[in-house]
Scaffold this motif. Structure first.
Motif, PDB file in Angstrom:
ATOM      1  N   ARG A   1      21.274  40.368 -36.270  1.00 22.24           N
ATOM      2  CA  ARG A   1      20.316  39.680 -37.130  1.00 22.24           C
ATOM      3  C   ARG A   1      19.851  38.377 -36.481  1.00 22.24           C
ATOM      4  NH1 ARG A   1      20.005  35.593 -40.151  1.00 22.24           N
ATOM      5  NH2 ARG A   1      22.202  35.080 -40.064  1.00 22.24           N
ATOM      6  N   LYS A   2      20.785  37.622 -35.915  1.00 21.56           N
ATOM      7  CA  LYS A   2      20.420  36.367 -35.253  1.00 21.56           C
ATOM      8  C   LYS A   2      19.545  36.619 -34.035  1.00 21.56           C
ATOM      9  CE  LYS A   2      24.301  33.578 -36.812  1.00 21.56           C
ATOM     10  NZ  LYS A   2      25.517  32.855 -36.436  1.00 21.56           N
ATOM     11  N   GLU A   3      19.854  37.672 -33.266  1.00 14.30           N
ATOM     12  CA  GLU A   3      19.029  38.036 -32.112  1.00 14.30           C
ATOM     13  C   GLU A   3      17.614  38.377 -32.558  1.00 14.30           C
ATOM     14  OE1 GLU A   3      19.002  38.371 -28.533  1.00 14.30           O
ATOM     15  OE2 GLU A   3      20.729  37.145 -28.980  1.00 14.30           O
ATOM     16  N   ARG A   4      17.484  39.168 -33.608  1.00  7.82           N
ATOM     17  CA  ARG A   4      16.174  39.558 -34.113  1.00  7.82           C
ATOM     18  C   ARG A   4      15.398  38.329 -34.589  1.00  7.82           C
ATOM     19  NH1 ARG A   4      16.632  41.802 -39.569  1.00  7.82           N
ATOM     20  NH2 ARG A   4      16.471  39.595 -39.960  1.00  7.82           N
ATOM     21  N   ASP A   5      16.067  37.442 -35.329  1.00  3.14           N
ATOM     22  CA  ASP A   5      15.408  36.233 -35.816  1.00  3.14           C
ATOM     23  C   ASP A   5      14.938  35.352 -34.664  1.00  3.14           C
ATOM     24  OD1 ASP A   5      15.899  37.175 -38.333  1.00  3.14           O
ATOM     25  OD2 ASP A   5      17.484  35.710 -38.806  1.00  3.14           O
ATOM     26  N   ALA A   6      15.765  35.217 -33.624  1.00  3.58           N
ATOM     27  CA  ALA A   6      15.389  34.396 -32.473  1.00  3.58           C
ATOM     28  C   ALA A   6      14.191  34.998 -31.742  1.00  3.58           C
ATOM     29  CB  ALA A   6      16.572  34.245 -31.524  1.00  3.58           C
ATOM     30  N   THR A   7      14.179  36.326 -31.609  1.00  3.68           N
ATOM     31  CA  THR A   7      13.057  36.994 -30.944  1.00  3.68           C
ATOM     32  C   THR A   7      11.773  36.825 -31.748  1.00  3.68           C
ATOM     33  OG1 THR A   7      14.593  38.603 -30.002  1.00  3.68           O
ATOM     34  CG2 THR A   7      12.268  39.203 -29.990  1.00  3.68           C
ATOM     35  N   LEU A   8      11.855  36.986 -33.057  1.00  2.00           N
ATOM     36  CA  LEU A   8      10.683  36.788 -33.910  1.00  2.00           C
ATOM     37  C   LEU A   8      10.200  35.347 -33.840  1.00  2.00           C
ATOM     38  CD1 LEU A   8      11.585  38.904 -37.062  1.00  2.00           C
ATOM     39  CD2 LEU A   8       9.662  39.279 -35.517  1.00  2.00           C
ATOM     40  N   ARG A   9      11.116  34.411 -33.822  1.00  2.00           N
ATOM     41  CA  ARG A   9      10.759  32.994 -33.752  1.00  2.00           C
ATOM     42  C   ARG A   9      10.017  32.696 -32.435  1.00  2.00           C
ATOM     43  NH1 ARG A   9       9.437  28.886 -36.752  1.00  2.00           N
ATOM     44  NH2 ARG A   9      11.325  28.741 -37.963  1.00  2.00           N
ATOM     45  N   ARG A  10      10.509  33.267 -31.333  1.00  2.00           N
ATOM     46  CA  ARG A  10       9.831  33.077 -30.041  1.00  2.00           C
ATOM     47  C   ARG A  10       8.428  33.683 -30.076  1.00  2.00           C
ATOM     48  NH1 ARG A  10      14.978  34.272 -28.031  1.00  2.00           N
ATOM     49  NH2 ARG A  10      14.405  36.425 -27.595  1.00  2.00           N
ATOM     50  N   ALA A  11       8.305  34.850 -30.718  1.00  5.31           N
ATOM     51  CA  ALA A  11       6.991  35.484 -30.818  1.00  5.31           C
ATOM     52  C   ALA A  11       6.043  34.637 -31.657  1.00  5.31           C
ATOM     53  CB  ALA A  11       7.128  36.883 -31.409  1.00  5.31           C
ATOM     54  N   VAL A  12       6.522  34.089 -32.759  1.00  5.57           N
ATOM     55  CA  VAL A  12       5.682  33.245 -33.610  1.00  5.57           C
ATOM     56  C   VAL A  12       5.304  31.967 -32.860  1.00  5.57           C
ATOM     57  CG1 VAL A  12       5.671  31.820 -35.702  1.00  5.57           C
ATOM     58  CG2 VAL A  12       6.523  34.163 -35.797  1.00  5.57           C
ATOM     59  N   ASP A  13       6.259  31.390 -32.151  1.00  3.55           N
ATOM     60  CA  ASP A  13       5.970  30.175 -31.383  1.00  3.55           C
ATOM     61  C   ASP A  13       4.950  30.445 -30.284  1.00  3.55           C
ATOM     62  OD1 ASP A  13       7.689  28.749 -32.957  1.00  3.55           O
ATOM     63  OD2 ASP A  13       9.365  28.768 -31.515  1.00  3.55           O
ATOM     64  N   GLY A  14       4.871  31.683 -29.830  1.00  6.26           N
ATOM     65  CA  GLY A  14       3.908  32.052 -28.789  1.00  6.26           C
ATOM     66  C   GLY A  14       2.491  32.202 -29.304  1.00  6.26           C
ATOM     67  N   LEU A  15       2.312  32.219 -30.628  1.00  4.44           N
ATOM     68  CA  LEU A  15       0.957  32.308 -31.179  1.00  4.44           C
ATOM     69  C   LEU A  15       0.238  30.981 -30.937  1.00  4.44           C
ATOM     70  CD1 LEU A  15       1.694  34.096 -34.578  1.00  4.44           C
ATOM     71  CD2 LEU A  15       0.623  35.091 -32.559  1.00  4.44           C
ATOM     72  N   ARG A  16      -0.993  31.038 -30.475  1.00  3.81           N
ATOM     73  CA  ARG A  16      -1.732  29.801 -30.133  1.00  3.81           C
ATOM     74  C   ARG A  16      -2.418  29.203 -31.347  1.00  3.81           C
ATOM     75  NH1 ARG A  16      -2.750  32.840 -25.270  1.00  3.81           N
ATOM     76  NH2 ARG A  16      -1.546  31.878 -23.608  1.00  3.81           N
ATOM     77  N   ASP A  17      -2.902  30.044 -32.216  1.00  9.13           N
ATOM     78  CA  ASP A  17      -3.645  29.559 -33.381  1.00  9.13           C
ATOM     79  C   ASP A  17      -2.661  29.035 -34.433  1.00  9.13           C
ATOM     80  OD1 ASP A  17      -5.358  29.083 -35.473  1.00  9.13           O
ATOM     81  OD2 ASP A  17      -6.060  31.153 -35.661  1.00  9.13           O
TER      82      ASP A  17
END
Length: 179
Positions: free
Chosen positions: A120-136
């Motif tokens: 669960r923590k791995e999934r949350d960290a991956t999602l967080r990195r993906a969201v942080d990668g959004l430019r808008d």
């Protein structure tokens, strides 16, 4: 030496079994086991439960043998005890039904299993990195609103344009595929 009980009646076999003659006990079991099994099968218990019932019937007979009032009615006594034990087993089965232990994981503050927690923590960290990668910034806020609704304050207009939402989800998926 004791004579075989094939021709002896139940009262005689009980008397001899009380004197400690093993062949008499064996003859009682041999004579009445088919009836006890048939009664237990008629209750449609599972095989392990049926075997437990049959074994319990013989244990009960062993315990009550000295107190049998009418040894000549042994067959009727065994029949009654077998039916009683089968009914009790059925009642026990009705009170117990299989459940998924995961369904109760949240009750009682049970700690999650370490592997599940790690994933669960791995999934949350991956999602967080993906969201942080959004430019808008609007897409980032919208993504956070989906992932962590309580952490992002809602804008005045709670509706997000469907095109905007689709674009944000597509960018998140692309970002996760790159990871």
């Amino acid at each position: 030496m004791a004579t075989t009980g094939r021709g002896a009646d139940d009262a005689e076999l009980v008397r001899r079994a009380l004197l400690g003659e093993y062949p008499a006990w064996r003859d009682i079991v041999d004579r009445h086991l088919p009836m006890v099994n048939a009664i237990a099968r008629s209750y449609r218990l599972s095989t392990p439960d049926r075997e437990d019932v049959v074994q319990t019937v013989w244990l009960t007979l062993n315990q009550h043998l000295p107190r049998l009032r009418e040894p000549r009615h042994l067959k009727a006594w065994l029949s009654r005890v077998t039916r009683d034990k089968c009914l009790r087993q059925r009642e026990r089965d009705a009170r117990q039904y299989p459940t998924d232990p995961e369904a109760f994981a949240h009750i009682g503050g049970a700690a999650p299993d370490p592997e599940t927690e790690y994933l669960r923590k791995e999934r949350d960290a991956t999602l967080r990195r993906a969201v942080d990668g959004l430019r808008d910034p609007d897409e980032r806020r919208a993504a956070l609103r989906y992932l962590e609704p309580e952490s992002v304050p809602r804008a005045e207009d709670p509706r997000v344009a469907s095109n905007h939402r689709r674009r944000m989800v597509r960018r998140l998926r692309d970002s996760l595929e790159d990871v």
